[in-house]
Design a protein around this motif. Structure first.
Motif, PDB file in Angstrom:
ATOM      1  N   ALA A  75       4.159   9.054   2.084  1.00  0.00           N
ATOM      2  CA  ALA A  75       4.220   7.441   2.110  1.00  0.00           C
ATOM      3  C   ALA A  75       5.152   7.142   1.676  1.00  0.00           C
ATOM      4  N   LYS A  76       5.727   8.465   0.370  1.00  0.00           N
ATOM      5  CA  LYS A  76       7.673   8.240   0.609  1.00  0.00           C
ATOM      6  C   LYS A  76       7.922   7.774   1.754  1.00  0.00           C
ATOM      7  N   GLU A  77       8.108   9.063   2.779  1.00  0.00           N
ATOM      8  CA  GLU A  77       9.068   9.130   3.881  1.00  0.00           C
ATOM      9  C   GLU A  77       8.556   7.545   4.537  1.00  0.00           C
TER      10      GLU A  77
ATOM     11  N   HIS B 264       0.458  -1.320  -0.160  1.00  0.00           N
ATOM     12  CA  HIS B 264       0.203  -0.113   0.070  1.00  0.00           C
ATOM     13  C   HIS B 264       0.847   1.813  -0.175  1.00  0.00           C
ATOM     14  N   LEU B 265       2.354   1.366   1.017  1.00  0.00           N
ATOM     15  CA  LEU B 265       2.804   2.776   0.315  1.00  0.00           C
ATOM     16  C   LEU B 265       3.571   2.477  -0.961  1.00  0.00           C
ATOM     17  N   THR B 266       4.066   1.821  -1.023  1.00  0.00           N
ATOM     18  CA  THR B 266       4.680   1.574  -2.535  1.00  0.00           C
ATOM     19  C   THR B 266       4.055   2.163  -3.875  1.00  0.00           C
TER      20      THR B 266
ATOM     21  N   HIS C 166      10.827   3.191   7.238  1.00  0.00           N
ATOM     22  CA  HIS C 166      10.420   1.612   7.084  1.00  0.00           C
ATOM     23  C   HIS C 166      12.109   0.684   6.749  1.00  0.00           C
ATOM     24  N   GLN C 167      12.622   1.007   5.692  1.00  0.00           N
ATOM     25  CA  GLN C 167      13.949   0.732   4.865  1.00  0.00           C
ATOM     26  C   GLN C 167      14.818   0.547   5.805  1.00  0.00           C
TER      27      GLN C 167
END
Length: 203
Positions: free
Chosen positions: A164-166, A152-154, A171-172
């Motif tokens: 969402a990108k942040e 979903h974030l991707t 997370h990464q």
């Protein structure tokens, strides 16, 4: 920010948060990286030295820290935990005062260990908050599994959603830190086993 330049001890003393959620969501967005940029490395180091010295004064131990060790620990915190706010640093240290076990020794390694533990708890809470937010936005009463959340974030990120990108990048970054910690732990274990075998061979 002005108080950080001139009234560092008073500024730190005035910081009050009672939970990780409060520290992350309800305090000014001033992580150590921003403080370092705005008031220089020396300024960021100075207020962390105040925070660490508060710990040193609190714990009555036989083996404590000298000024050089305190300054070095402050630099390591700035390098490794640049994304934490001062409110989070204080919350972590106050929690350590309440329940930390040090066994008559206080040093930089113990303090960094407390921050690592805080960081893990923080990431769990931030991830939970993000999942709940995505859940509310999608009105999905059945919840969202981890894989679905990342997907979903991707998708949101690819469609230009900066928030969402942040979140995805955060997370990464967390995953990379965990992998790095695992590698460090594995190397430390190998080193201990290697020198243990070497010592046996020479005796």
């Amino acid at each position: 920010m002005k108080d950080l330049l001139t009234l560092q001890a008073e500024y730190y003393k005035g910081l009050h948060v009672s939970s990780i959620k409060e520290a992350v969501l309800n305090t000014p967005n001033l992580p150590l990286s921003v403080i370092r940029k705005e008031i220089t490395l020396a300024g960021a180091r100075a207020i962390l030295v105040i925070a660490i010295n508060e710990l040193v004064s609190f714990f009555n131990v036989g083996k404590t820290m000298n000024d050089v060790q305190v300054a070095l620990t402050a630099d390591l915190i700035i390098d490794r935990f640049y994304y934490l706010k001062l409110e989070e640093i204080k919350l972590c240290f106050r929690n350590a005062m309440a329940s930390g076990k040090i066994y008559d020794r206080l040093d930089g390694n113990i303090i960094l260990g407390w921050l690592n533990e805080y960081d893990v708890q923080r990431d769990e809470i931030v991830s939970s908050l993000s999942i709940n937010e995505a859940h509310e936005q999608n009105n999905n009463s059945t919840g969202m599994f981890y894989g679905e959340y990342i997907k979903h974030l991707t998708e949101r990120s690819e469609n230009g959603d900066e928030e969402a990108k942040e979140l995805l990048e955060s997370h990464q970054s967390f995953i990379q830190r965990m992998k790095s910690n695992d590698k460090e732990a594995a190397f430390k274990k190998w080193k201990e086993e290697y020198y243990g075998r070497t010592k046996k061979q020479t005796t």
